[in-house]
Design a protein around this motif. Structure first.
Motif, PDB file in Angstrom:
ATOM      1  N   LEU A 364      -1.509  -3.064  13.466  1.00  0.00           N
ATOM      2  CA  LEU A 364      -2.961  -2.968  13.562  1.00  0.00           C
ATOM      3  C   LEU A 364      -3.445  -1.983  12.504  1.00  0.00           C
ATOM      4  N   LEU A 365      -4.305  -2.456  11.589  1.00  0.00           N
ATOM      5  CA  LEU A 365      -4.904  -1.554  10.617  1.00  0.00           C
ATOM      6  C   LEU A 365      -5.864  -0.631  11.358  1.00  0.00           C
ATOM      7  N   TRP A 366      -5.657   0.687  11.176  1.00  0.00           N
ATOM      8  CA  TRP A 366      -6.369   1.654  12.011  1.00  0.00           C
ATOM      9  C   TRP A 366      -7.521   2.311  11.277  1.00  0.00           C
ATOM     10  N   ARG A 367      -8.665   2.213  11.897  1.00  0.00           N
ATOM     11  CA  ARG A 367      -9.837   2.984  11.481  1.00  0.00           C
ATOM     12  C   ARG A 367     -10.640   3.226  12.744  1.00  0.00           C
ATOM     13  N   SER A 368     -10.827   4.485  13.112  1.00  0.00           N
ATOM     14  CA  SER A 368     -11.374   4.777  14.431  1.00  0.00           C
ATOM     15  C   SER A 368     -12.713   4.084  14.647  1.00  0.00           C
ATOM     16  N   GLY A 369     -12.883   3.555  15.845  1.00  0.00           N
ATOM     17  CA  GLY A 369     -14.093   2.834  16.202  1.00  0.00           C
ATOM     18  C   GLY A 369     -13.799   1.852  17.315  1.00  0.00           C
ATOM     19  N   LYS A 370     -14.848   1.326  17.925  1.00  0.00           N
ATOM     20  CA  LYS A 370     -14.691   0.441  19.073  1.00  0.00           C
ATOM     21  C   LYS A 370     -13.894  -0.818  18.737  1.00  0.00           C
ATOM     22  N   SER A 371     -14.069  -1.343  17.513  1.00  0.00           N
ATOM     23  CA  SER A 371     -13.370  -2.575  17.180  1.00  0.00           C
ATOM     24  C   SER A 371     -11.860  -2.354  17.168  1.00  0.00           C
ATOM     25  N   THR A 372     -11.411  -1.242  16.618  1.00  0.00           N
ATOM     26  CA  THR A 372      -9.984  -0.970  16.597  1.00  0.00           C
ATOM     27  C   THR A 372      -9.475  -0.658  17.994  1.00  0.00           C
ATOM     28  N   GLU A 373     -10.258   0.093  18.762  1.00  0.00           N
ATOM     29  CA  GLU A 373      -9.829   0.490  20.092  1.00  0.00           C
ATOM     30  C   GLU A 373      -9.678  -0.709  21.028  1.00  0.00           C
ATOM     31  N   GLY A 374     -10.564  -1.714  20.877  1.00  0.00           N
ATOM     32  CA  GLY A 374     -10.438  -2.904  21.715  1.00  0.00           C
ATOM     33  C   GLY A 374      -9.142  -3.642  21.469  1.00  0.00           C
ATOM     34  N   TRP A 375      -8.748  -3.770  20.198  1.00  0.00           N
ATOM     35  CA  TRP A 375      -7.465  -4.396  19.891  1.00  0.00           C
ATOM     36  C   TRP A 375      -6.318  -3.596  20.491  1.00  0.00           C
ATOM     37  N   ALA A 376      -6.375  -2.283  20.333  1.00  0.00           N
ATOM     38  CA  ALA A 376      -5.307  -1.441  20.863  1.00  0.00           C
ATOM     39  C   ALA A 376      -5.203  -1.591  22.377  1.00  0.00           C
ATOM     40  N   ASP A 377      -6.332  -1.594  23.048  1.00  0.00           N
ATOM     41  CA  ASP A 377      -6.355  -1.790  24.497  1.00  0.00           C
ATOM     42  C   ASP A 377      -5.658  -3.094  24.864  1.00  0.00           C
ATOM     43  N   GLY A 378      -6.030  -4.181  24.195  1.00  0.00           N
ATOM     44  CA  GLY A 378      -5.451  -5.482  24.515  1.00  0.00           C
ATOM     45  C   GLY A 378      -3.964  -5.556  24.214  1.00  0.00           C
ATOM     46  N   LEU A 379      -3.548  -5.010  23.075  1.00  0.00           N
ATOM     47  CA  LEU A 379      -2.131  -5.057  22.706  1.00  0.00           C
ATOM     48  C   LEU A 379      -1.278  -4.260  23.687  1.00  0.00           C
ATOM     49  N   VAL A 380      -1.764  -3.082  24.070  1.00  0.00           N
ATOM     50  CA  VAL A 380      -1.007  -2.269  25.029  1.00  0.00           C
ATOM     51  C   VAL A 380      -0.960  -2.956  26.383  1.00  0.00           C
ATOM     52  N   ASN A 381      -2.105  -3.478  26.838  1.00  0.00           N
ATOM     53  CA  ASN A 381      -2.183  -4.079  28.166  1.00  0.00           C
ATOM     54  C   ASN A 381      -1.426  -5.390  28.272  1.00  0.00           C
ATOM     55  N   ARG A 382      -1.143  -6.032  27.125  1.00  0.00           N
ATOM     56  CA  ARG A 382      -0.367  -7.281  27.150  1.00  0.00           C
ATOM     57  C   ARG A 382       1.053  -7.067  26.655  1.00  0.00           C
ATOM     58  N   GLN A 383       1.491  -5.803  26.665  1.00  0.00           N
ATOM     59  CA  GLN A 383       2.882  -5.451  26.375  1.00  0.00           C
ATOM     60  C   GLN A 383       3.352  -5.967  25.012  1.00  0.00           C
ATOM     61  N   VAL A 384       2.462  -5.910  24.022  1.00  0.00           N
ATOM     62  CA  VAL A 384       2.817  -6.326  22.663  1.00  0.00           C
ATOM     63  C   VAL A 384       3.351  -5.106  21.916  1.00  0.00           C
ATOM     64  N   SER A 385       4.530  -5.245  21.341  1.00  0.00           N
ATOM     65  CA  SER A 385       5.106  -4.151  20.563  1.00  0.00           C
ATOM     66  C   SER A 385       4.436  -4.135  19.190  1.00  0.00           C
ATOM     67  N   PHE A 386       3.690  -3.060  18.897  1.00  0.00           N
ATOM     68  CA  PHE A 386       2.930  -3.013  17.640  1.00  0.00           C
ATOM     69  C   PHE A 386       2.942  -1.604  17.066  1.00  0.00           C
ATOM     70  N   ASP A 387       2.666  -1.521  15.779  1.00  0.00           N
ATOM     71  CA  ASP A 387       2.525  -0.245  15.091  1.00  0.00           C
ATOM     72  C   ASP A 387       1.103  -0.112  14.569  1.00  0.00           C
ATOM     73  N   ILE A 388       0.722   1.112  14.244  1.00  0.00           N
ATOM     74  CA  ILE A 388      -0.573   1.415  13.633  1.00  0.00           C
ATOM     75  C   ILE A 388      -0.348   1.731  12.159  1.00  0.00           C
ATOM     76  N   ILE A 389      -1.217   1.187  11.300  1.00  0.00           N
ATOM     77  CA  ILE A 389      -1.174   1.516   9.874  1.00  0.00           C
ATOM     78  C   ILE A 389      -2.473   2.219   9.509  1.00  0.00           C
ATOM     79  N   PRO A 390      -2.425   3.519   9.178  1.00  0.00           N
ATOM     80  CA  PRO A 390      -3.647   4.215   8.755  1.00  0.00           C
ATOM     81  C   PRO A 390      -4.202   3.622   7.469  1.00  0.00           C
ATOM     82  N   GLU A 391      -5.487   3.821   7.256  1.00  0.00           N
ATOM     83  CA  GLU A 391      -6.177   3.228   6.111  1.00  0.00           C
ATOM     84  C   GLU A 391      -5.514   3.589   4.791  1.00  0.00           C
TER      85      GLU A 391
END
Length: 672
Positions: A364-391
């Protein structure tokens, strides 16, 4: 006791935030034994700044007036800690000073636009002096006080590490800040904070910490600096500069009320972001034991506390407990039990997790804000193994490590980003792009997304829906019995380019929001179908792009409906395929992370089910785990190292299948 690399080994830190009036209650040897019994191996304790916990000779360095006479209490504590094998990290806080210092050296302090200083605790009851905020660009936090304090204390005491509390930049209109702003940006400092150059705060902090770090290394080259970073600060590179070991502070602040409860994923994402820049040691997660600084003399609800703590190691971090006082002064003894048990578990898996590498097919390309946080919420809640890439780290070689890369709405786009993403897809990557991007050439953006160049942004829609298109639609899996799912928000009205496949379309609002139920007899849809795309899929070179012309992340962040989580899950399955790497029984509140260390796979399960704040742990039973055998072709054993012991397993086709009988709070499975 210091050695060059001690801080690169697994750490379990306890920081007793001692109240100055309780200074005489410290028994150094007893305290050292207590912290050792709580499975700590490192202690953070006050040394200097607002209060000097030793007899400092630096002018204007306020000495703790409750220090015992004719004793070197700090020296005794450090000796006692070292005797028990505990490292000592010195805590300094140069962000504030007593009002008597202000009277002597007023040029050291923060000023507002009217030239007034910032006073802290003016209404605090009791016989206390006032505290004033110091400016990061003046002598107090640099050469005139902080530097000599560091030199004095590091020369006098056997300090193993240094930590700066409250190191950030406070908005200030003093002469030093105005001069520096003009020199840095070639223009006068604005009066309004919103008009500042976004880099101002991070750069000021970077300059200060680099100076202090250089000072420390000039006295003791082997002493590391533990430095802050923040999940919602994009300039992580500035936070990393002048720092040897990253730490973050995902507080579980419950005192702001249930409507403002912190997102359950805050520790998880904080550690993920830190791991993206950690070089020599895993980042530290600071967790306060209290439900808020206004309630700092009591503890978090034990179930919620244990869940919050478990996320730190489960996402590859190291724990740092912040307590109000020492064990003898802590008023809520439940805290001591939770901390001790958590540290025992961390010690159990420390060697297994030390040096472990994250296994994630999704980034997940990371830039703080609601759009990024919604993806993070969904990925964590659906047990998807993912990493964050800072801008600042999203170059092509980094992207190519992942099968799927997610670009959230409003992510800034320029020619370099478009070129990089196109190359990633051409070489076989899968790109998921959401909503409106910020910038970029229209033709290049359209070519990447598989749409025609001309687009229009809708008004904010309500009472609208997403309709799945066609049979056997991969986005509709698990939702075959519904043809519509709820939609709200803006839509990028677009048309698919030749060769693109539309997987979902918009059903426009059947009514303005104020009249959706008045009367229900008028609730029929005036337009049941359109050809306005809400999901466009196309192939490009060896890869594919899935474009969502709406904000799925906003829907997840705002509504948290099961259909939106399922849609995200289907999107990941469709794009990642076998590169998803991990399939777990889908349970809202269950978190899963996957690592590899040598010839072993390490899988963490953290149970946060139930309404937060958690009053009790709700045990989960019979959780099925599926892992591709390509990760570990010949598994010989599976062990639950924290709660379950040895587990049976089977293989079917190209998958390892394990059923975990029970997870109370946190389990780590080792697949050998």
């Amino acid at each position: 006791m210091s050695s060059v690399s001690w801080w690169k080994e697994p750490l379990r830190i306890i920081q007793p935030n001692m109240q100055v009036r309780d200074t005489d209650r410290i028994d150094p040897e007893r305290l050292a034994r207590q912290l050792k019994d709580m499975h700590a191996n490192t202690v953070v304790f006050n040394v200097g700044g607002i209060y000097a916990w030793y007899r400092s000779e630096v002018p204007y360095h306020h000495i703790n007036e409750y220090l015992p006479e004719n004793r070197d209490l700090l020296g005794e504590m450090i000796t006692a800690f070292h005797k028990e094998g505990l490292r000592f990290v010195a805590r300094y806080d140069f962000s504030k000073a007593d009002d008597y210092v202000y009277q002597k050296r007023p040029e050291w302090f923060v000023r507002d636009i009217n030239g007034e200083p910032e006073i802290i605790g003016a209404k605090r009851p009791g016989n206390w002096s006032l505290l004033m905020s110091t400016c990061i660009n003046t002598g107090y936090r640099n050469e005139e006080l902080a530097v000599p304090v560091l030199k004095e204390s590091l020369s006098r005491f056997d300090i193993d590490g240094v930590f700066f509390n409250n190191p950030g930049t406070i908005t200030c209109q003093c002469g030093s800040c105005r001069d520096k702003y003009l020199a840095m940006f070639g223009k006068e400092m604005p009066e309004q904070r919103s008009e500042y150059d976004r880099s101002w705060w991070s750069l000021c902090m970077r300059h200060n910490i680099e100076l202090l770090n250089d000072t420390i290394k000039s006295v003791r080259e082997d002493v590391p600096v533990l430095g802050y970073y923040n999940l919602f600060n994009e300039r992580l590179a500035d936070r990393k500069a002048g720092t040897d070991l990253l730490c973050t502070e995902p507080q579980n602040v419950l005192s702001q009320g249930h409507q403002h409860i912190p997102e359950f994923w805050k520790p998880a994402l904080s550690i993920k972001l830190g791991r993206s820049r950690a070089e020599e040691a895993a980042p530290l997660g600071i967790v306060h034991s209290c439900p808020g600084m206004d309630w700092r003399h009591t503890g978090l609800p034990p179930a919620d506390y244990a869940f919050w703590l478990a996320q730190i190691p489960a996402y590859g971090g190291q724990i740092w407990h912040s307590l109000t006082g020492v064990p003898d002064t802590i008023r809520d003894k439940r805290i001591l039990k939770i901390v001790t048990e958590h540290n025992r578990k961390e010690a159990t898996i420390a060697s297994e997790m030390h040096g472990a590498k994250s296994l994630a097919g999704v980034a997940l390309l990371w830039r703080s804000g609601k759009s990024t946080e919604g993806w993070a919420d969904g990925l964590v809640n659906r047990q998807v193994s993912f990493d964050i890439i800072p801008e600042e780290s999203s170059d092509l070689e980094v992207l190519k490590r992942y099968r799927v890369v997610i670009v959230p709405e409003h992510y800034p786009v320029g020619a370099e980003e478009l070129s990089r993403w196109s190359a990633y897809v051409e070489q076989g990557g899968k790109l998921i792009v959401e909503g409106r991007l910020s910038g970029g050439d229209n033709n290049q953006v359209a070519e990447l997304l598989g749409i025609q160049p001309r687009v229009t942004i809708s008004e904010r829609l309500a009472a609208s829906y997403l309709r799945f298109k066609g049979t056997g639609n991969p986005l509709q899996i698990g939702m075959e019995d519904t043809e519509l799912i709820p939609h709200r928000g803006h839509v990028v009205y677009c048309k698919p380019a030749a060769g693109s496949r539309v997987l979902a379309t918009l059903v426009p609002p059947f009514s303005p929001l104020e009249s959706v139920g008045a009367p229900p007899e008028r609730a029929s849809m005036s337009v049941e179908r359109t050809d306005i795309p809400l999901a466009v899929y196309h192939e490009m070179g060896k890869g594919q792009v899935l474009y969502l012309p709406f904000s799925l992340s906003e829907l997840i962040d705002e509504f948290k409906l099961g259909e939106h989580y399922q849609l995200l899950d289907n999107i990941v399955d469709m794009t990642a395929g076998k590169e998803r790497l991990l399939k777990v029984t889908s349970i809202t509140g269950l978190q899963a992370t996957l690592y590899q260390n040598g010839d072993a796979l390490l899988l963490h399960l953290v149970n946060g089910t139930g309404r937060r704040p958690l009053a009790n742990a709700v045990p989960l039973h019979n959780i099925e785990i599926r892992i591709p055998l390509t990760l570990l072709p010949n598994p010989s054993s599976v062990e639950g190292m924290l709660e379950n012991g040895q587990l049976s397993f089977t293989t079917s086709g190209d998958e390892l299948i394990v059923t975990v009988p029970k997870v109370d709070v946190w389990e780590m499975m080792k697949v050998q």
